[in-house]
Design a protein around this motif. Structure first.
Motif, PDB file in Angstrom:
ATOM      1  N   GLY A 185      -3.048 -11.902   6.868  1.00  0.00           N
ATOM      2  CA  GLY A 185      -1.842 -11.318   6.293  1.00  0.00           C
ATOM      3  C   GLY A 185      -1.864  -9.809   6.185  1.00  0.00           C
ATOM      4  N   PHE A 186      -2.942  -9.180   6.647  1.00  0.00           N
ATOM      5  CA  PHE A 186      -3.100  -7.738   6.517  1.00  0.00           C
ATOM      6  C   PHE A 186      -1.942  -6.929   7.101  1.00  0.00           C
ATOM      7  CE2 PHE A 186      -5.219  -3.753   8.160  1.00  0.00           C
ATOM      8  CZ  PHE A 186      -5.196  -3.101   6.940  1.00  0.00           C
ATOM      9  N   PRO A 187      -1.338  -7.338   8.234  1.00  0.00           N
ATOM     10  CA  PRO A 187      -0.219  -6.547   8.769  1.00  0.00           C
ATOM     11  C   PRO A 187       0.917  -6.328   7.778  1.00  0.00           C
ATOM     12  CG  PRO A 187      -0.988  -8.069  10.433  1.00  0.00           C
ATOM     13  CD  PRO A 187      -1.725  -8.421   9.170  1.00  0.00           C
ATOM     14  N   SER A 188       1.216  -7.311   6.934  1.00  0.00           N
ATOM     15  CA  SER A 188       2.309  -7.144   5.966  1.00  0.00           C
ATOM     16  C   SER A 188       1.972  -6.072   4.944  1.00  0.00           C
ATOM     17  CB  SER A 188       2.603  -8.473   5.262  1.00  0.00           C
ATOM     18  OG  SER A 188       1.542  -8.851   4.403  1.00  0.00           O
ATOM     19  N   LEU A 189       0.712  -6.004   4.546  1.00  0.00           N
ATOM     20  CA  LEU A 189       0.257  -4.991   3.600  1.00  0.00           C
ATOM     21  C   LEU A 189       0.245  -3.614   4.255  1.00  0.00           C
ATOM     22  CD1 LEU A 189      -0.914  -4.813   0.681  1.00  0.00           C
ATOM     23  CD2 LEU A 189      -3.175  -5.006   1.707  1.00  0.00           C
ATOM     24  N   LEU A 190      -0.206  -3.564   5.501  1.00  0.00           N
ATOM     25  CA  LEU A 190      -0.289  -2.307   6.243  1.00  0.00           C
ATOM     26  C   LEU A 190       1.098  -1.709   6.469  1.00  0.00           C
ATOM     27  CD1 LEU A 190      -2.563  -0.613   7.608  1.00  0.00           C
ATOM     28  CD2 LEU A 190      -2.005  -1.795   9.732  1.00  0.00           C
ATOM     29  N   MET A 191       2.043  -2.539   6.908  1.00  0.00           N
ATOM     30  CA  MET A 191       3.398  -2.052   7.159  1.00  0.00           C
ATOM     31  C   MET A 191       4.105  -1.670   5.861  1.00  0.00           C
ATOM     32  SD  MET A 191       4.761  -4.495  10.254  1.00  0.00           S
ATOM     33  CE  MET A 191       6.310  -3.580  10.345  1.00  0.00           C
ATOM     34  N   VAL A 230      -7.683   3.447   4.368  1.00  0.00           N
ATOM     35  CA  VAL A 230      -7.472   2.020   4.611  1.00  0.00           C
ATOM     36  C   VAL A 230      -8.401   1.137   3.778  1.00  0.00           C
ATOM     37  CG1 VAL A 230      -9.056   1.821   6.579  1.00  0.00           C
ATOM     38  CG2 VAL A 230      -7.047   0.311   6.414  1.00  0.00           C
ATOM     39  N   LEU A 231      -9.597   1.615   3.493  1.00  0.00           N
ATOM     40  CA  LEU A 231     -10.521   0.806   2.696  1.00  0.00           C
ATOM     41  C   LEU A 231     -10.116   0.754   1.226  1.00  0.00           C
ATOM     42  CD1 LEU A 231     -14.000   1.692   4.248  1.00  0.00           C
ATOM     43  CD2 LEU A 231     -12.560  -0.315   4.641  1.00  0.00           C
ATOM     44  N   ASN A 232      -9.239   1.671   0.806  1.00  0.00           N
ATOM     45  CA  ASN A 232      -8.673   1.580  -0.539  1.00  0.00           C
ATOM     46  C   ASN A 232      -7.523   0.583  -0.589  1.00  0.00           C
ATOM     47  OD1 ASN A 232     -10.388   3.596  -1.541  1.00  0.00           O
ATOM     48  ND2 ASN A 232      -8.989   5.215  -0.874  1.00  0.00           N
ATOM     49  N   LEU A 233      -7.040   0.225   0.584  1.00  0.00           N
ATOM     50  CA  LEU A 233      -5.908  -0.690   0.676  1.00  0.00           C
ATOM     51  C   LEU A 233      -6.360  -2.142   0.667  1.00  0.00           C
ATOM     52  CD1 LEU A 233      -2.802  -0.575   1.058  1.00  0.00           C
ATOM     53  CD2 LEU A 233      -3.200  -0.730   3.523  1.00  0.00           C
ATOM     54  N   TYR A 276       5.368  -5.030   0.662  1.00  0.00           N
ATOM     55  CA  TYR A 276       4.956  -5.855   1.795  1.00  0.00           C
ATOM     56  C   TYR A 276       6.117  -5.978   2.783  1.00  0.00           C
ATOM     57  CZ  TYR A 276       1.778  -7.172  -1.967  1.00  0.00           C
ATOM     58  OH  TYR A 276       0.895  -7.133  -3.017  1.00  0.00           O
ATOM     59  N   VAL A 277       5.791  -5.964   4.064  1.00  0.00           N
ATOM     60  CA  VAL A 277       6.801  -6.109   5.119  1.00  0.00           C
ATOM     61  C   VAL A 277       6.327  -7.200   6.072  1.00  0.00           C
ATOM     62  CG1 VAL A 277       8.050  -4.978   6.984  1.00  0.00           C
ATOM     63  CG2 VAL A 277       7.429  -3.672   4.941  1.00  0.00           C
TER      64      VAL A 277
END
Length: 205
Positions: A133-139, A177-180, A63-64
């Protein structure tokens, strides 16, 4: 008198023995906790193609996010390592955190430098799989992402580094992304490169 003298020594021996046993137990649990923290970061397995690289990132728990601080915002990177999470602040390793099973899964650390940020880090981690909080997971999953910015409540701007092939990245992102993450709310990812007006849209739900 001799009996009383021996009794006194026996009491001291019992007391010292209890202290020694407590110390050994404390050392045991401390070592056990440290053994669960397997390292500063979770190393990815060797990948032979782009799809394998992306899959390794999705499988890694990373996470970032940004932490507020009086001296300026701090970038935090939190990576799973065993039962602990390695924390980097502004690119420097700051220590490990973990959840205490006997304390309602509250987050703990032995590092004094992490204690001021522990509550904020735990809050960020708790919302990582929500839209907020999705941006932290994405980054965390995609190092190509430099930053994110909410343009509207349903549109998240995603800025990539200039060297990234946006078409290739966009294809992988649409597929993976849907697996994320999965959540009910609609979300559009407006993906673009740094200092470039061109963008593509990746839709979630």
């Amino acid at each position: 008198m001799k009996y009383l003298h021996n009794k006194g020594w026996n009491s001291k021996a019992v007391f010292l023995g209890a202290i020694g046993a407590f110390t050994l137990i404390s050392i045991y649990f401390f070592k056990k906790r440290n053994q669960k923290c397997t390292g500063r970061s979770k190393s990815a397995s060797p990948a032979t193609d782009d799809h394998s690289i992306i899959q390794d990132r999705l499988n890694a728990e990373r996470y970032v996010f940004t932490l507020p601080d009086e001296a300026g915002d701090i970038q935090a990177i939190v990576e799973a390592g065993g039962e602990c999470y390695a924390v980097h602040l502004n690119g420097e390793y700051a220590g490990s955190i973990w959840q205490e099973e006997n304390s309602g899964l509250q987050w703990s650390t032995h590092e004094a430098k992490l204690e001021p940020y522990l509550w904020e880090i735990s809050a960020k981690l708790s919302e990582a799989f929500s839209r907020k909080g999705f941006p932290s997971l994405l980054m965390g999953a995609y190092p190509e992402i430099l930053s994110t910015n909410w343009k509207t409540s349903e549109t998240l701007e995603v800025i990539l580094n200039a060297e990234t092939d946006i078409e290739v990245f966009g294809t992988f992102l649409k597929d993976e992304v849907l697996n994320l993450v999965r959540f009910e709310e609609h979300l559009d990812l407006m993906v673009k490169k740094e200092n470039d007006a061109y963008f593509i849209i990746v839709t979630i739900n």
